[in-house]
Design an enzyme around this catalytic site. Structure first.
Site, PDB file in Angstrom:
ATOM      1  N   THR A 267      -6.016  -3.377   8.362  1.00  0.00           N
ATOM      2  CA  THR A 267      -5.966  -4.764   7.909  1.00  0.00           C
ATOM      3  C   THR A 267      -5.875  -5.702   9.100  1.00  0.00           C
ATOM      4  O   THR A 267      -6.031  -5.268  10.263  1.00  0.00           O
ATOM      5  CB  THR A 267      -4.828  -4.965   6.870  1.00  0.00           C
ATOM      6  OG1 THR A 267      -4.948  -6.277   6.319  1.00  0.00           O
ATOM      7  CG2 THR A 267      -3.442  -4.767   7.467  1.00  0.00           C
TER       8      THR A 267
ATOM      9  N   SER B  81       0.811  -1.221   0.000  1.00  0.00           N
ATOM     10  CA  SER B  81       0.000   0.000   0.000  1.00  0.00           C
ATOM     11  C   SER B  81       0.847   1.275   0.000  1.00  0.00           C
ATOM     12  O   SER B  81       0.502   2.230  -0.707  1.00  0.00           O
ATOM     13  CB  SER B  81      -0.964  -0.003   1.187  1.00  0.00           C
ATOM     14  OG  SER B  81      -1.968  -0.976   0.976  1.00  0.00           O
TER      15      SER B  81
ATOM     16  N   ALA C 133     -12.815 -12.165   3.321  1.00  0.00           N
ATOM     17  CA  ALA C 133     -12.811 -11.724   1.926  1.00  0.00           C
ATOM     18  C   ALA C 133     -14.093 -12.156   1.224  1.00  0.00           C
ATOM     19  O   ALA C 133     -14.694 -11.393   0.458  1.00  0.00           O
ATOM     20  CB  ALA C 133     -11.589 -12.293   1.207  1.00  0.00           C
TER      21      ALA C 133
ATOM     22  N   ASP D  37     -12.753  -3.238   0.215  1.00  0.00           N
ATOM     23  CA  ASP D  37     -12.451  -4.563  -0.356  1.00  0.00           C
ATOM     24  C   ASP D  37     -13.584  -4.995  -1.291  1.00  0.00           C
ATOM     25  O   ASP D  37     -13.341  -5.571  -2.355  1.00  0.00           O
ATOM     26  CB  ASP D  37     -12.317  -5.614   0.757  1.00  0.00           C
ATOM     27  CG  ASP D  37     -11.074  -5.399   1.604  1.00  0.00           C
ATOM     28  OD1 ASP D  37     -10.084  -4.852   1.083  1.00  0.00           O
ATOM     29  OD2 ASP D  37     -11.095  -5.792   2.783  1.00  0.00           O
TER      30      ASP D  37
ATOM     31  N   ASN E  56     -12.133  -1.421   6.448  1.00  0.00           N
ATOM     32  CA  ASN E  56     -10.718  -1.401   6.035  1.00  0.00           C
ATOM     33  C   ASN E  56     -10.242  -0.003   5.672  1.00  0.00           C
ATOM     34  O   ASN E  56      -9.066   0.174   5.339  1.00  0.00           O
ATOM     35  CB  ASN E  56     -10.467  -2.366   4.870  1.00  0.00           C
ATOM     36  CG  ASN E  56     -10.823  -1.749   3.530  1.00  0.00           C
ATOM     37  OD1 ASN E  56     -11.770  -0.984   3.437  1.00  0.00           O
ATOM     38  ND2 ASN E  56     -10.049  -2.072   2.508  1.00  0.00           N
TER      39      ASN E  56
ATOM     40  N   ALA F  64     -16.054 -18.244   2.505  1.00  0.00           N
ATOM     41  CA  ALA F  64     -17.017 -17.516   3.339  1.00  0.00           C
ATOM     42  C   ALA F  64     -16.325 -16.886   4.537  1.00  0.00           C
ATOM     43  O   ALA F  64     -16.935 -16.659   5.574  1.00  0.00           O
ATOM     44  CB  ALA F  64     -18.133 -18.453   3.787  1.00  0.00           C
TER      45      ALA F  64
ATOM     46  N   LYS G 127      -9.710  -5.382  11.451  1.00  0.00           N
ATOM     47  CA  LYS G 127     -10.849  -4.908  10.644  1.00  0.00           C
ATOM     48  C   LYS G 127     -12.196  -4.985  11.367  1.00  0.00           C
ATOM     49  O   LYS G 127     -13.067  -4.155  11.128  1.00  0.00           O
ATOM     50  CB  LYS G 127     -10.959  -5.721   9.351  1.00  0.00           C
ATOM     51  CG  LYS G 127      -9.874  -5.429   8.334  1.00  0.00           C
ATOM     52  CD  LYS G 127     -10.173  -6.206   7.054  1.00  0.00           C
ATOM     53  CE  LYS G 127      -9.017  -6.109   6.090  1.00  0.00           C
ATOM     54  NZ  LYS G 127      -9.359  -6.709   4.792  1.00  0.00           N
TER      55      LYS G 127
ATOM     56  N   ALA H   5      -8.720 -13.659  -5.761  1.00  0.00           N
ATOM     57  CA  ALA H   5      -8.261 -12.678  -4.769  1.00  0.00           C
ATOM     58  C   ALA H   5      -6.810 -12.927  -4.356  1.00  0.00           C
ATOM     59  O   ALA H   5      -6.145 -12.035  -3.839  1.00  0.00           O
ATOM     60  CB  ALA H   5      -9.172 -12.706  -3.543  1.00  0.00           C
TER      61      ALA H   5
HETATM   62  P1  ATR Z   1      -9.928 -14.186   4.626  1.00  0.00           P
HETATM   63  O1  ATR Z   1     -10.091 -13.050   5.579  1.00  0.00           O
HETATM   64  O2  ATR Z   1      -8.753 -14.041   3.709  1.00  0.00           O
HETATM   65  O3  ATR Z   1     -11.178 -14.519   3.884  1.00  0.00           O
HETATM   66  P2  ATR Z   1     -10.423 -16.347   6.457  1.00  0.00           P
HETATM   67  O4  ATR Z   1     -11.489 -15.514   7.083  1.00  0.00           O
HETATM   68  O5  ATR Z   1      -9.490 -17.111   7.337  1.00  0.00           O
HETATM   69  O6  ATR Z   1      -9.501 -15.445   5.529  1.00  0.00           O
HETATM   70  O7  ATR Z   1     -11.121 -17.349   5.416  1.00  0.00           O
HETATM   71  C1  ATR Z   1     -10.403 -18.287   4.713  1.00  0.00           C
HETATM   72  C2  ATR Z   1     -11.331 -18.942   3.681  1.00  0.00           C
HETATM   73  O8  ATR Z   1     -10.539 -19.864   2.908  1.00  0.00           O
HETATM   74  C3  ATR Z   1     -12.456 -19.750   4.287  1.00  0.00           C
HETATM   75  O9  ATR Z   1     -13.563 -19.699   3.425  1.00  0.00           O
HETATM   76  C4  ATR Z   1     -11.852 -21.144   4.340  1.00  0.00           C
HETATM   77  O10 ATR Z   1     -12.799 -22.190   4.355  1.00  0.00           O
HETATM   78  P3  ATR Z   1     -13.383 -22.720   5.789  1.00  0.00           P
HETATM   79  O11 ATR Z   1     -14.458 -21.755   6.171  1.00  0.00           O
HETATM   80  O12 ATR Z   1     -13.935 -24.072   5.479  1.00  0.00           O
HETATM   81  O13 ATR Z   1     -12.229 -22.753   6.745  1.00  0.00           O
HETATM   82  C5  ATR Z   1     -11.114 -21.164   3.033  1.00  0.00           C
HETATM   83  N1  ATR Z   1     -10.034 -22.153   2.987  1.00  0.00           N
HETATM   84  C6  ATR Z   1      -8.846 -22.075   3.612  1.00  0.00           C
HETATM   85  N2  ATR Z   1      -8.095 -23.166   3.321  1.00  0.00           N
HETATM   86  C7  ATR Z   1      -8.843 -23.940   2.497  1.00  0.00           C
HETATM   87  C8  ATR Z   1      -8.636 -25.194   1.841  1.00  0.00           C
HETATM   88  N3  ATR Z   1      -7.488 -25.859   1.971  1.00  0.00           N
HETATM   89  N4  ATR Z   1      -9.615 -25.674   1.035  1.00  0.00           N
HETATM   90  C9  ATR Z   1     -10.769 -24.994   0.884  1.00  0.00           C
HETATM   91  N5  ATR Z   1     -11.044 -23.798   1.482  1.00  0.00           N
HETATM   92  C10 ATR Z   1     -10.100 -23.286   2.274  1.00  0.00           C
END
Ligand code: ATR
Length: 271
Positions: A61, A16, A127, A100, A85, A124, A65, A215
């Protein structure tokens, strides 16, 4: 001189500062963009200090957040997403925004992707929430697919015109979809695997009528985007989403049109 910045922990590798400072240089603005790394419980004091010192705006960040939302007057989108953010200290009240969501929307629009029809959001987490609300606000029907299916259903309850699914439903929900956004960390390089060859979406589910935004921006060309290009889909890499969240923050703070090309060049030269 105006001071802007980023609050997070850690923020050492953030792109940034060069991205925003390229904009200040391009428009000849007397401004600086600096990074701050308060301890986890210190965001309240950090915001009070920033306000008192006349700092004009802060990006926020991980891990701040969600807490930031409690400390500012959030706009509707940030409230619904549950995360802020971008904070604007310039008015009578300190306001919070979530760029975002708009970052993903503008990244797609910049590539002439029409935001009508149906979008599939994979993930979910934070992001995924932002992108799902952002695309729904554009009027798209949103299908949320997540490894933990219950989280997809819970988010779909909150987002207008949305449905929740497990990852096994991806072939079915993608068949007639127009847009796909990967909001998981799958495909991102990390210390244990600097060149991951992973994707959350089976390549056979991709098709030429899709626009695919990943992303993930390390690497820029993920396995998902390679598979999408091979299927004839439009591809948009994660640096575009990072760029436009910054562009949106810059415009909100300064009221000026951002010099997108200069910001993009600075960002990409740091990647
Ligand atoms: P961010 O803020 O970047 O979205 P996060 O809130 O930790 O980070 O979310 C990570 C996302 O990646 C979640 O949707 C997670 O799925 P789960 O809700 O089942 O944990 C997904 N994710 C992370 N590793 C994964 C994997 N190996 N396969 C599929 N989905 C994954």
């Amino acid at each position: 001189m105006q001071v802007f910045g980023l609050v997070g922990n850690p923020v050492g590798h953030s792109l940034s500062p060069p991205m925003h400072e390229a904009a200040y240089t391009e428009l000849d603005l007397d401004a600086r963009y600096v990074t701050f790394e308060p301890a986890e419980g210190d965001l309240d004091r950090a915001f009070e200090g920033a306000d008192a010192l006349g700092i004009a705006g802060l990006n926020v960040t991980i891990p701040f957040k969600q807490r930031a939302l409690e400390l500012v007057e959030p706009d509707s989108l940030a409230s619904r997403i549950g995360a802020v953010n971008t904070v604007d200290f310039s008015g009578d009240t300190v306001t919070g925004h979530n760029t975002d969501a708009v970052g993903a929307v503008r990244a797609l629009e910049h590539h002439d992707v029409a935001l009508d029809g149906t979008a599939v959001v994979v993930g979910a987490g934070g992001a995924g929430r932002a992108v799902a609300f952002g695309l729904a606000d554009e009027g798209m029907g949103v299908r949320i697919a997540n490894r933990t299916e219950t989280k997809a259903h819970a988010l779909a309850e909150e987002v207008p015109d949305a449905t929740g699914h497990g990852l096994d439903a991806l072939p079915e929900v993608l068949a007639d979809a127009d847009v796909l956004v990967n909001c998981t960390s799958v495909g991102m390089a990390h210390d244990d695997d600097p060149e991951p060859d992973e994707t959350p979406v089976p390549s056979s589910a991709l098709h030429a009528d899709l626009a695919v935004l990943d992303a993930v921006y390390t690497p820029l060309e993920t396995r998902l985007l390679r598979d999408a290009a091979a299927a004839g889909a439009t591809t948009v890499d994660g640096a575009w989403m990072l760029l436009f969240q910054g562009v949106e923050a810059f415009e909100l703070w300064t009221g000026r049109n951002a010099p997108v090309d200069a910001m993009n060049a600075a960002l990409r030269s740091g990647l």
